[in-house]
Design a protein around this motif. Sequence first.
Motif, PDB file in Angstrom:
ATOM      1  N   ALA A 226       0.843  -1.196   0.000  1.00 32.57           N
ATOM      2  CA  ALA A 226       0.000   0.000   0.000  1.00 32.57           C
ATOM      3  C   ALA A 226       0.880   1.248   0.000  1.00 32.57           C
ATOM      4  O   ALA A 226       0.399   2.364   0.228  1.00 32.57           O
ATOM      5  N   ASN A 227       2.179   1.057  -0.257  1.00 38.18           N
ATOM      6  CA  ASN A 227       3.148   2.169  -0.330  1.00 38.18           C
ATOM      7  C   ASN A 227       3.256   2.948   0.980  1.00 38.18           C
ATOM      8  O   ASN A 227       3.464   4.164   0.991  1.00 38.18           O
ATOM      9  N   SER A 228       3.093   2.229   2.082  1.00 47.64           N
ATOM     10  CA  SER A 228       3.221   2.830   3.411  1.00 47.64           C
ATOM     11  C   SER A 228       4.260   2.039   4.202  1.00 47.64           C
ATOM     12  O   SER A 228       4.673   0.955   3.772  1.00 47.64           O
ATOM     13  N   VAL A 229       4.623   2.569   5.368  1.00 43.06           N
ATOM     14  CA  VAL A 229       5.553   1.830   6.219  1.00 43.06           C
ATOM     15  C   VAL A 229       4.772   0.731   6.939  1.00 43.06           C
ATOM     16  O   VAL A 229       3.812   1.010   7.654  1.00 43.06           O
ATOM     17  N   GLU A 230       5.170  -0.520   6.704  1.00 38.48           N
ATOM     18  CA  GLU A 230       4.537  -1.650   7.399  1.00 38.48           C
ATOM     19  C   GLU A 230       5.109  -1.765   8.803  1.00 38.48           C
ATOM     20  O   GLU A 230       4.400  -2.002   9.762  1.00 38.48           O
ATOM     21  N   HIS A 231       6.431  -1.545   8.898  1.00 43.14           N
ATOM     22  CA  HIS A 231       7.108  -1.745  10.172  1.00 43.14           C
ATOM     23  C   HIS A 231       8.497  -1.122  10.109  1.00 43.14           C
ATOM     24  O   HIS A 231       9.103  -1.099   9.050  1.00 43.14           O
ATOM     25  N   THR A 232       8.996  -0.629  11.228  1.00 38.50           N
ATOM     26  CA  THR A 232      10.426  -0.321  11.317  1.00 38.50           C
ATOM     27  C   THR A 232      10.926  -0.988  12.585  1.00 38.50           C
ATOM     28  O   THR A 232      10.195  -1.094  13.574  1.00 38.50           O
ATOM     29  N   GLY A 233      12.158  -1.439  12.551  1.00 38.26           N
ATOM     30  CA  GLY A 233      12.684  -2.077  13.750  1.00 38.26           C
ATOM     31  C   GLY A 233      14.099  -2.536  13.525  1.00 38.26           C
ATOM     32  O   GLY A 233      14.647  -2.375  12.415  1.00 38.26           O
ATOM     33  N   ASP A 234      14.703  -3.098  14.578  1.00 38.93           N
ATOM     34  CA  ASP A 234      16.088  -3.520  14.418  1.00 38.93           C
ATOM     35  C   ASP A 234      16.145  -4.731  13.488  1.00 38.93           C
ATOM     36  O   ASP A 234      15.187  -5.521  13.385  1.00 38.93           O
ATOM     37  N   THR A 235      17.269  -4.862  12.810  1.00 42.15           N
ATOM     38  CA  THR A 235      17.396  -5.828  11.721  1.00 42.15           C
ATOM     39  C   THR A 235      17.128  -7.255  12.180  1.00 42.15           C
ATOM     40  O   THR A 235      16.361  -7.984  11.537  1.00 42.15           O
ATOM     41  N   ALA A 236      17.733  -7.669  13.288  1.00 45.44           N
ATOM     42  CA  ALA A 236      17.604  -9.068  13.714  1.00 45.44           C
ATOM     43  C   ALA A 236      16.142  -9.410  13.962  1.00 45.44           C
ATOM     44  O   ALA A 236      15.656 -10.478  13.560  1.00 45.44           O
ATOM     45  N   THR A 237      15.396  -8.510  14.599  1.00 43.44           N
ATOM     46  CA  THR A 237      13.984  -8.781  14.918  1.00 43.44           C
ATOM     47  C   THR A 237      13.169  -8.901  13.639  1.00 43.44           C
ATOM     48  O   THR A 237      12.357  -9.824  13.478  1.00 43.44           O
ATOM     49  N   ILE A 238      13.391  -7.989  12.698  1.00 48.19           N
ATOM     50  CA  ILE A 238      12.587  -8.013  11.467  1.00 48.19           C
ATOM     51  C   ILE A 238      12.933  -9.238  10.619  1.00 48.19           C
ATOM     52  O   ILE A 238      12.048  -9.909  10.104  1.00 48.19           O
ATOM     53  N   LEU A 239      14.219  -9.552  10.517  1.00 44.54           N
ATOM     54  CA  LEU A 239      14.595 -10.706   9.676  1.00 44.54           C
ATOM     55  C   LEU A 239      14.107 -12.028  10.266  1.00 44.54           C
ATOM     56  O   LEU A 239      13.923 -13.005   9.548  1.00 44.54           O
ATOM     57  N   ALA A 240      13.912 -12.047  11.588  1.00 40.18           N
ATOM     58  CA  ALA A 240      13.429 -13.286  12.224  1.00 40.18           C
ATOM     59  C   ALA A 240      11.909 -13.429  12.094  1.00 40.18           C
ATOM     60  O   ALA A 240      11.361 -14.505  12.345  1.00 40.18           O
ATOM     61  N   ASP A 241      11.229 -12.359  11.690  1.00 42.12           N
ATOM     62  CA  ASP A 241       9.766 -12.368  11.651  1.00 42.12           C
ATOM     63  C   ASP A 241       9.294 -12.810  10.262  1.00 42.12           C
ATOM     64  O   ASP A 241       8.914 -11.991   9.415  1.00 42.12           O
ATOM     65  N   THR A 242       9.315 -14.110  10.015  1.00 41.70           N
ATOM     66  CA  THR A 242       9.007 -14.610   8.668  1.00 41.70           C
ATOM     67  C   THR A 242       7.551 -14.313   8.273  1.00 41.70           C
ATOM     68  O   THR A 242       7.263 -14.109   7.106  1.00 41.70           O
ATOM     69  N   LYS A 243       6.654 -14.267   9.261  1.00 43.66           N
ATOM     70  CA  LYS A 243       5.244 -13.946   8.949  1.00 43.66           C
ATOM     71  C   LYS A 243       5.154 -12.543   8.347  1.00 43.66           C
ATOM     72  O   LYS A 243       4.486 -12.312   7.349  1.00 43.66           O
ATOM     73  N   LEU A 244       5.848 -11.622   9.020  1.00 42.65           N
ATOM     74  CA  LEU A 244       5.857 -10.224   8.563  1.00 42.65           C
ATOM     75  C   LEU A 244       6.491 -10.128   7.171  1.00 42.65           C
ATOM     76  O   LEU A 244       5.964  -9.460   6.276  1.00 42.65           O
ATOM     77  N   LEU A 245       7.622 -10.820   6.973  1.00 41.47           N
ATOM     78  CA  LEU A 245       8.329 -10.759   5.688  1.00 41.47           C
ATOM     79  C   LEU A 245       7.492 -11.375   4.573  1.00 41.47           C
ATOM     80  O   LEU A 245       7.482 -10.882   3.450  1.00 41.47           O
ATOM     81  N   PHE A 246       6.759 -12.430   4.897  1.00 41.84           N
ATOM     82  CA  PHE A 246       5.892 -13.051   3.883  1.00 41.84           C
ATOM     83  C   PHE A 246       4.737 -12.116   3.534  1.00 41.84           C
ATOM     84  O   PHE A 246       4.421 -11.885   2.361  1.00 41.84           O
ATOM     85  N   LYS A 247       4.148 -11.534   4.582  1.00 47.97           N
ATOM     86  CA  LYS A 247       3.020 -10.607   4.372  1.00 47.97           C
ATOM     87  C   LYS A 247       3.438  -9.439   3.475  1.00 47.97           C
ATOM     88  O   LYS A 247       2.691  -8.987   2.616  1.00 47.97           O
ATOM     89  N   ALA A 248       4.672  -8.971   3.688  1.00 41.98           N
ATOM     90  CA  ALA A 248       5.161  -7.819   2.910  1.00 41.98           C
ATOM     91  C   ALA A 248       5.765  -8.249   1.566  1.00 41.98           C
ATOM     92  O   ALA A 248       6.336  -7.426   0.858  1.00 41.98           O
TER      93      ALA A 248
END
Length: 267
Positions: A226-248
């Motif tokens: 939707a061309n918006s920020v889905e999430h911001t956060g530290d790299t390790a946390t975001i890379l470990a969140d496969t649900k979030l990465l799949f959704k995006a």
Amino acid sequence: MLSPPSSIEGPLYKLSGVSFSYGTVPALRGIDINLNAGETIAVLGANGTGKSTLLKLLNGLLFPDSGSIVFKGRKITEESLSGAYSVEFRSSVGFVFSEPDVQLFCATVYDEVAFGPLQLGFGPDEVALRTEETLELLGLTGLSDRTPHSLSSGEKKKVAIATVLVTNPAVILMDEPTLGLDPRTQRWLLGLIGVLKATGKTFILSTHDLKLVGEIADRVVLLNEANSVEHTGDTATILADTKLLFKANIIGDPAAVSTEVGATIRL
Ligand SMILES: Nc1ncnc2c1ncn2[C@@H]1O[C@H](COP(=O)(O)OP(=O)(O)OP(=O)(O)O)[C@@H](O)[C@H]1O
Ligand SMILES: [Mg+2]
């Protein structure tokens, strides 16, 4: 030559409600983020989510339709970058385009690298010194008389990076820096970013390369479809969140891929 940037108060960039469209095509909607000096930030997102547009806004190549971008406490607008402040801003922020051909226009590699310091008004000795040092740093000395357009894509990318480093900007924006580079050149680039990072430079990179993100980014800004920020956060946390990465749409779902392939074969 590679001295650390001077310290500043507050975020380096403050984006508030930034939206941008190309005519009727929305590229970014309501972006609210702070980017800090000295951080290495990876901008992640599926195709068309606005990564390149965001970098162009941060570099003052485009300006928001609404909302504001404040750099070191100063609002970046078409007007503020058309006056004296433009030289200060342009010497602080460098941009490596994803396609080096967009960036290269001089007759020789040497002239290409010398162009930035000449534009910033350095004297001939300083221009020569910076150009030669930068060519050497990037292993380009042997190519200095070549026409940029005759180079391979990896060599062009190195020249594009040299055109930015030669002015020693405190902030380096890179759009898909490893795109089209062979593994050894990718590794070399990661090493170079690591060295420059240690001098206190700020890197803001757009990429699809999660390995690169894991190795060098302190923080991730994740854009959604939707061309918006889905999430911001530290790299390790975001890379470990496969649900979030799949959704995006940053990582694929193996089951979905095999179904699509199966459907294609049946057709
Ligand atoms: N010059 C342009 N004219 C019209 N629309 C554009 C232009 N540049 C980008 N867009 C549109 O703006 C949106 C964001 O594009 P952008 O290039 O910023 O995405 P991106 O995240 O960098 O994508 P990619 O991963 O493919 O590089 C897309 O819908 C794209 O089609
Ligand atoms: Mg892009």
